[in-house]
Design an enzyme around this catalytic site. Sequence first.
Site, short mmCIF file in Angstrom:
data_model
loop_
_atom_site.label_atom_id
_atom_site.label_comp_id
_atom_site.label_asym_id
_atom_site.label_seq_id
_atom_site.Cartn_x
_atom_site.Cartn_y
_atom_site.Cartn_z
N ASP A 48 0.83 9.59 -13.00
CA ASP A 48 -0.20 8.60 -12.71
C ASP A 48 -1.00 8.27 -13.97
O ASP A 48 -1.48 7.14 -14.14
CB ASP A 48 -1.13 9.10 -11.60
N CYS A 139 -2.13 -0.93 -5.01
CA CYS A 139 -2.65 0.27 -5.65
C CYS A 139 -4.17 0.34 -5.48
O CYS A 139 -4.70 1.32 -4.97
CB CYS A 139 -2.27 0.29 -7.13
N TYR A 143 -5.42 2.73 -2.44
CA TYR A 143 -6.12 3.98 -2.76
C TYR A 143 -7.50 4.00 -2.13
O TYR A 143 -7.99 5.06 -1.73
CB TYR A 143 -6.22 4.15 -4.28
N TYR A 166 -11.78 8.42 -4.76
CA TYR A 166 -11.30 7.18 -4.15
C TYR A 166 -11.98 6.85 -2.83
O TYR A 166 -11.97 5.69 -2.40
CB TYR A 166 -9.78 7.25 -3.99
N GLU A 214 4.90 1.95 -4.37
CA GLU A 214 3.86 2.97 -4.19
C GLU A 214 4.41 4.16 -3.40
O GLU A 214 4.16 5.32 -3.75
CB GLU A 214 2.64 2.39 -3.48
#
Length: 227
Positions: A48, A139, A143, A166, A214
């Site tokens: 990541d 994304c 998230y 997040y 993802e």
Amino acid sequence: MSGYGATFPALRAAAGAHWPAYARHAFVEGLGDGSLPRAAFLHYLRQDYLFLVQFARAWALAVTKAPDLAAMRACAATVQALVEHEMSLHVATCAAAGIDAAALAATEEEVECVAYTRFVLDCGHSGDFLDLLAALAPCVLGYGEIGADLAARAGSDAYGDWIATYGGAEYQGLCAEMGALLDRTVAARIGATPAAAPRWAALSGIFTTATRLEARFWDMGLRGAGA
């Protein structure tokens, strides 16, 4: 997810079963209940970090594609947040596990990371600002949805820092801004009824492909359990 605007829920619905395959993936469930092996999490985190390097480049590209100064500011602020804050969290977490900054930067990219990041960049280079936003949205907003959901469950605190990042107010605010930017861009480029516009199929196709990538990224993370 309420608070992320009108376009995101429509794109999420258009993704069909691919969305829960990403947002409710076994990797995500393991984050929530603390059962995710630490080796898998660190493997994911290293990839990541490399992902965020390319993601920051994609947001920098969005600055050049942006239709007005307000959009330019929003994209530039996102680049700053990625480079100065989110990536720093990855560095600190890996350092605590004995992976220093040099080792982190030298991590070999997995094919899932290459495929996803280059897809997003290709959407930006070959398309317009809206195409790029559609590729970035799974994304950013995914998230946010995952973080908020895991925070609301109040499960294990094994990955509490990740969930707090997040699911917290700062990131949720960023998601609200991203959703509003997406709505404004759709209204300007497609109109008030986007799902009825000829371009909607291509736009939702970009979003769905990024969503599938993802899920593959989570798959890649789980492989790290055997590291």
